[in-house]
Structures are given as structure tokens and as C-alpha cells.
Write a protein that holds these residues in place. Structure first.
Motif, PDB file in Angstrom:
ATOM      1  N   SER A   1       0.792  -1.239   0.000  1.00 24.57           N
ATOM      2  CA  SER A   1       0.000   0.000   0.000  1.00 24.57           C
ATOM      3  C   SER A   1       0.826   1.293   0.000  1.00 24.57           C
ATOM      4  CB  SER A   1      -0.980   0.029   1.181  1.00 24.57           C
ATOM      5  OG  SER A   1      -1.874  -1.051   1.071  1.00 24.57           O
ATOM      6  N   THR A   2       2.068   1.240  -0.469  1.00 24.46           N
ATOM      7  CA  THR A   2       2.856   2.469  -0.547  1.00 24.46           C
ATOM      8  C   THR A   2       2.585   3.189  -1.871  1.00 24.46           C
ATOM      9  OG1 THR A   2       4.773   1.276  -1.422  1.00 24.46           O
ATOM     10  CG2 THR A   2       4.709   1.665   0.960  1.00 24.46           C
ATOM     11  N   HIS A   3       2.766   4.503  -1.854  1.00 25.11           N
ATOM     12  CA  HIS A   3       2.551   5.348  -3.028  1.00 25.11           C
ATOM     13  C   HIS A   3       3.733   6.307  -3.123  1.00 25.11           C
ATOM     14  CE1 HIS A   3       0.279   8.946  -4.925  1.00 25.11           C
ATOM     15  NE2 HIS A   3       0.719   8.161  -5.890  1.00 25.11           N
ATOM     16  N   ILE A   4       4.403   6.302  -4.268  1.00 26.53           N
ATOM     17  CA  ILE A   4       5.571   7.155  -4.489  1.00 26.53           C
ATOM     18  C   ILE A   4       5.282   8.046  -5.686  1.00 26.53           C
ATOM     19  CG2 ILE A   4       8.022   7.189  -5.117  1.00 26.53           C
ATOM     20  CD1 ILE A   4       8.155   4.309  -3.882  1.00 26.53           C
ATOM     21  N   VAL A   5       5.593   9.341  -5.565  1.00 30.10           N
ATOM     22  CA  VAL A   5       5.469  10.281  -6.678  1.00 30.10           C
ATOM     23  C   VAL A   5       6.848  10.858  -6.942  1.00 30.10           C
ATOM     24  CG1 VAL A   5       4.410  12.416  -7.513  1.00 30.10           C
ATOM     25  CG2 VAL A   5       3.101  10.873  -6.038  1.00 30.10           C
ATOM     26  N   ARG A   6       7.308  10.746  -8.192  1.00 32.86           N
ATOM     27  CA  ARG A   6       8.592  11.331  -8.598  1.00 32.86           C
ATOM     28  C   ARG A   6       8.298  12.367  -9.684  1.00 32.86           C
ATOM     29  NH1 ARG A   6      11.625   9.643  -4.470  1.00 32.86           N
ATOM     30  NH2 ARG A   6      11.963   7.428  -4.480  1.00 32.86           N
ATOM     31  N   ILE A   7       8.713  13.593  -9.434  1.00 33.68           N
ATOM     32  CA  ILE A   7       8.532  14.664 -10.415  1.00 33.68           C
ATOM     33  C   ILE A   7       9.904  15.033 -10.948  1.00 33.68           C
ATOM     34  CG2 ILE A   7       7.700  17.011 -10.797  1.00 33.68           C
ATOM     35  CD1 ILE A   7       5.676  16.515  -8.534  1.00 33.68           C
ATOM     36  N   GLY A   8      10.091  14.876 -12.274  1.00 35.31           N
ATOM     37  CA  GLY A   8      11.372  15.139 -12.907  1.00 35.31           C
ATOM     38  C   GLY A   8      11.611  16.620 -13.154  1.00 35.31           C
ATOM     39  N   PRO A   9      12.727  16.948 -13.791  1.00 35.30           N
ATOM     40  CA  PRO A   9      13.118  18.338 -14.026  1.00 35.30           C
ATOM     41  C   PRO A   9      12.101  19.172 -14.809  1.00 35.30           C
ATOM     42  CG  PRO A   9      14.932  16.865 -14.540  1.00 35.30           C
ATOM     43  CD  PRO A   9      13.736  16.004 -14.245  1.00 35.30           C
TER      44      PRO A   9
END
Length: 168
Positions: A54-62
Motif C-alpha cells: 500500500s505504498t505510493h511514491i510520486v517522482r517529479i522530474g526536471p
């Protein structure tokens, strides 16, 4: 479950249809590891849902979040063309990335260059950490990754023989 991880509070409150259009994404699910991954068509955002823990990861690039202006209730893209495909394997997440601004795309089109597709494959760990970047000699849209054979099969919409393969 979840919500668009946008920092644009005004759009979240007053322009949800335009925001949803701007955050249109491509998704893939790997049932062996429980990873559901999504990338945005505009901007440079990767989301990873681990459905086993149930983990949620958000990665926002350059290039940031999808950028748009609102016109008649619709979102009009003004930033970059982002991703066009994603595949989660047992060990990594592979994506096709364009990275060109809409202004740049329009300028090339006005000169007769209608080349379409992304020239990059970004590879991320299952936690969203950048792992590898491939710069291609073709612009592609869709991918199918075979890690066992070390091959990425892709579609190039700009030529008469649209299936290309790359060694990884």
C-alpha cells in the motif's frame, strides 16, 4: 484510491476536468510484484503504487508537473510532451519520454518536420529512482521489454517499417 498529486490548488478546486485532461497518464501493472506504475503524457511525473504494501511514491522530474492553460473548460498544453508508454518488469520500470516543448514541436512542424515520438527510454527502480537513460536513434511511442533476452521492441510511427529493436 488516491488523487492527482498536483500542487495547483486552484485547478484542484475549480478546473478538475482540465486538470484530469492535463494529468492523463499511461499505466502498467505487474501482478508478480504488485507494482502499478503511471506516467503523465504532459510534464514529467512518475507515480508508483505498490499494491502489496500500500505504498505510493510520486517522482517529479526536471520538467515538472503537466502545464496547461484553461480555455472553455478544457486544458490546453503549454509545457512539454512527456511520456508515451510505460512497462513495469520484475526488476525495473521502463518509460518512453519525449521531452519536447509544444512550441518546439509547432516550430518543427511549420518547417515540414512532423517527426513524432520520444527519443529517450528512462529506466527507474521499482521505488522510482532513476536507473538508466537511453538516447535512441529512432523516435518511438510504444515499448515491450524482454529483460531475459535484453531486448526492447518498440514502435516507430515515422517509418514504413515501424517495429524496431534495441539491446539493453
Amino acid at each position: 484510491m488516491g488523487e492527482m498529486p498536483s500542487s495547483d490548488e486552484d485547478a484542484l478546486q475549480h478546473s478538475r476536468p482540465a486538470l484530469a485532461q492535463a494529468w492523463r497518464s499511461f499505466t502498467d501493472y505487474n501482478p508478480r510484484n504488485g507494482i502499478l506504475a503511471a506516467v503523465t503524457q504532459l510534464g514529467e511525473v512518475l507515480e508508483i503504487y505498490n499494491l502489496k504494501d500500500s505504498t505510493h511514491i510520486v517522482r517529479i522530474g526536471p520538467h515538472g508537473e503537466p502545464e496547461f492553460k484553461i480555455s472553455g473548460g478544457y486544458g490546453i498544453p503549454v509545457g512539454i510532451m512527456g511520456f508515451s508508454d510505460i512497462q513495469g518488469t520484475d526488476h525495473a520500470i521502463y518509460t518512453v519520454f519525449h521531452g519536447r516543448t509544444f512550441k518546439e514541436i509547432a516550430q518543427k512542424a511549420s518547417k515540414g518536420d512532423t517527426t513524432d515520438g520520444g527519443q529517450y527510454i528512462y529506466v527507474f527502480s521499482l521505488q522510482g529512482e532513476p536507473f538508466r537513460k537511453y538516447v535512441l536513434d529512432h523516435n518511438i511511442y510504444g515499448i515491450s521489454v524482454d529483460e531475459e533476452r535484453g531486448i526492447i521492441t518498440a514502435t516507430d510511427v515515422n517509418c514504413d517499417e515501424p517495429i524496431v529493436e534495441f539491446k539493453i
